[in-house]
Write a protein that holds these residues in place. Structure first.
Motif, mmCIF file in Angstrom:
data_model
loop_
_atom_site.group_PDB
_atom_site.id
_atom_site.type_symbol
_atom_site.label_atom_id
_atom_site.label_comp_id
_atom_site.label_asym_id
_atom_site.label_seq_id
_atom_site.Cartn_x
_atom_site.Cartn_y
_atom_site.Cartn_z
ATOM 1 N N CYS A 1 0.989 -1.397 -0.109
ATOM 2 C CA CYS A 1 0.077 -0.172 0.377
ATOM 3 C C CYS A 1 0.824 1.533 0.136
ATOM 4 O O CYS A 1 1.637 1.406 0.621
ATOM 5 C CB CYS A 1 -0.792 0.265 1.519
ATOM 6 N N THR A 2 0.198 2.279 -0.399
ATOM 7 C CA THR A 2 1.457 4.311 -0.489
ATOM 8 C C THR A 2 0.663 4.434 0.770
ATOM 9 O O THR A 2 -0.258 4.371 0.872
ATOM 10 C CB THR A 2 0.627 4.518 -2.128
ATOM 11 N N ARG A 3 1.606 5.402 0.283
ATOM 12 C CA ARG A 3 0.735 6.483 2.022
ATOM 13 C C ARG A 3 -0.168 7.520 1.349
ATOM 14 O O ARG A 3 -1.361 7.369 2.214
ATOM 15 C CB ARG A 3 2.238 7.444 2.154
ATOM 16 N N LYS A 4 -0.444 7.487 -0.433
ATOM 17 C CA LYS A 4 -1.664 7.486 -0.203
ATOM 18 C C LYS A 4 -2.531 7.110 -0.130
ATOM 19 O O LYS A 4 -3.861 6.886 0.502
ATOM 20 C CB LYS A 4 -1.219 8.084 -1.951
ATOM 21 N N GLU A 5 -2.342 5.507 -0.509
ATOM 22 C CA GLU A 5 -4.218 5.104 -0.703
ATOM 23 C C GLU A 5 -4.037 5.210 0.822
ATOM 24 O O GLU A 5 -5.772 4.676 1.163
ATOM 25 C CB GLU A 5 -2.965 3.641 -0.935
ATOM 26 N N GLN B 1 -4.165 7.843 14.331
ATOM 27 C CA GLN B 1 -4.011 7.166 12.633
ATOM 28 C C GLN B 1 -5.745 5.765 12.614
ATOM 29 O O GLN B 1 -5.251 5.421 13.930
ATOM 30 C CB GLN B 1 -2.807 6.650 12.603
ATOM 31 N N ASP C 1 -9.229 9.069 5.473
ATOM 32 C CA ASP C 1 -10.057 10.212 4.978
ATOM 33 C C ASP C 1 -11.689 9.426 5.295
ATOM 34 O O ASP C 1 -12.100 10.547 5.465
ATOM 35 C CB ASP C 1 -9.732 11.087 4.292
ATOM 36 N N ALA D 1 -3.914 7.250 3.185
ATOM 37 C CA ALA D 1 -4.377 8.795 3.754
ATOM 38 C C ALA D 1 -5.999 8.441 2.830
ATOM 39 O O ALA D 1 -6.938 8.588 3.770
ATOM 40 C CB ALA D 1 -3.972 9.962 3.080
ATOM 41 N N ALA D 2 -5.493 7.861 1.844
ATOM 42 C CA ALA D 2 -7.476 8.129 1.912
ATOM 43 C C ALA D 2 -7.918 7.068 2.429
ATOM 44 O O ALA D 2 -9.425 7.129 2.337
ATOM 45 C CB ALA D 2 -7.804 6.934 -0.085
#
Ligand code: GLU
Ligand code: ZN
Length: 273
Positions: A101-105, A123, A111, A107-108
């Motif tokens: 998993c990417t940081r972006k995934e 978190q 959220d 974070a998404a």
């Protein structure tokens, strides 16, 4: 009886500030008062942020403060073989899995899932997306701990905080990362491996790491490492009450020194005169 062993373990990803000085001075005082040893460990697994300049500067700042650290200084970037060995042990226990998993995934997900359970720092816990996928391991992926299985295997856990027992709850952190993408280890893994390697008996560090001790106790039990005593101290706060951080440009020891402040004055300011 062998003397207690203390250590100060900064991550020089910027210049050291007053918070670091406080922690180092407290370790030094406790070592002196107990006839203990005082070690320094540079936690530089993140080679991008912990540059050679920052490392040299940290060592110089500590020398300026007059702290009697034993030589040699251990540098985590030289300890990768030991971390790999510990990771292999956890792999053999079938307690790790590859996470792509990417940081972006992540974070998404965080959220989009206000209801998701959160760790002590707020978190969202890792949702376990990769837990059931047999990804190939590569430097570009991370390794996560199967927390439920690991915690069940370790059984009930506790630590000694300033002489008092505290119950450890590693489950509240979820499937933590044991080897970071592109780094091959993590703060949690390296810290327990090196505290054991250096024979550290007394860990004196900031309150911000108190909750993470649950993870450290879990890893110590899984890896068969000795149990140190813990003492988490209050953080030195900025006048506004928030914690000091180099990232926010709080005055570094180097700035204070350049402004003519002496090491004695720093000691006095922090209550170590
Ligand atoms: N290197 C960590 C930091 O600077 C502290 C490690 C520890 O004391 O356990 O935040
Ligand atoms: Zn994943």
């Amino acid at each position: 009886m062998a003397p207690p062993v203390f250590r100060f373990a900064p991550s020089p990803n910027g210049r050291l500030h007053l918070g670091h000085a406080y922690s180092a001075l407290l370790n030094a005082r406790m070592a002196r008062e107990t006839g203990g040893r005082l070690l320094l460990r540079i936690e530089d697994i993140d080679g991008e942020r912990c540059t050679p300049e920052n490392i040299d500067a940290a060592i110089a700042d500590l020398a300026w403060l007059g702290l009697p650290f034993e030589k040699p200084v251990l540098q985590q970037s030289r300890r990768m073989a030991a971390y790999r060995e510990a990771i292999a042990t956890l792999m053999e226990m079938d307690l790790l899995y590859v996470c792509t998993c990417t940081r972006k995934e992540l974070a998404a997900f965080s959220d989009a899932s206000p209801q998701a359970p959160r760790d002590p720092e707020g978190q969202a816990l890792y949702p376990g997306t990769c837990r059931r996928v047999a990804h190939m391991f590569s430097a570009g992926s991370a390794l996560r701990l199967r927390m439920a299985e690991a915690a069940a295997r370790a059984g009930s856990l506790s630590w000694t905080e300033k002489g008092e027992p505290v119950t450890a709850r590693p489950e509240c952190w979820g499937d933590v990362i044991i080897a970071r993408k592109g780094i091959g280890t993590s703060y949690h893994l390296s810290v327990v491996v090196d505290d054991a390697f250096q024979g550290v008996t007394d860990i004196v560090r900031g309150e911000d790491l108190r909750e993470q001790t649950s993870i450290h106790r879990l890893l110590q039990v899984l890896l068969g490492l000795p149990e140190p005593r813990y003492h988490h101290h209050d953080l030195i706060r900025h006048d506004s009450g928030r914690k000091l951080a180099k990232s926010r440009g709080d005055e570094s020891l180097a700035d204070l020194r350049a402004a003519g402040v002496s090491a004695d004055q720093i000691r006095m300011l922090l209550g170590f005169a």
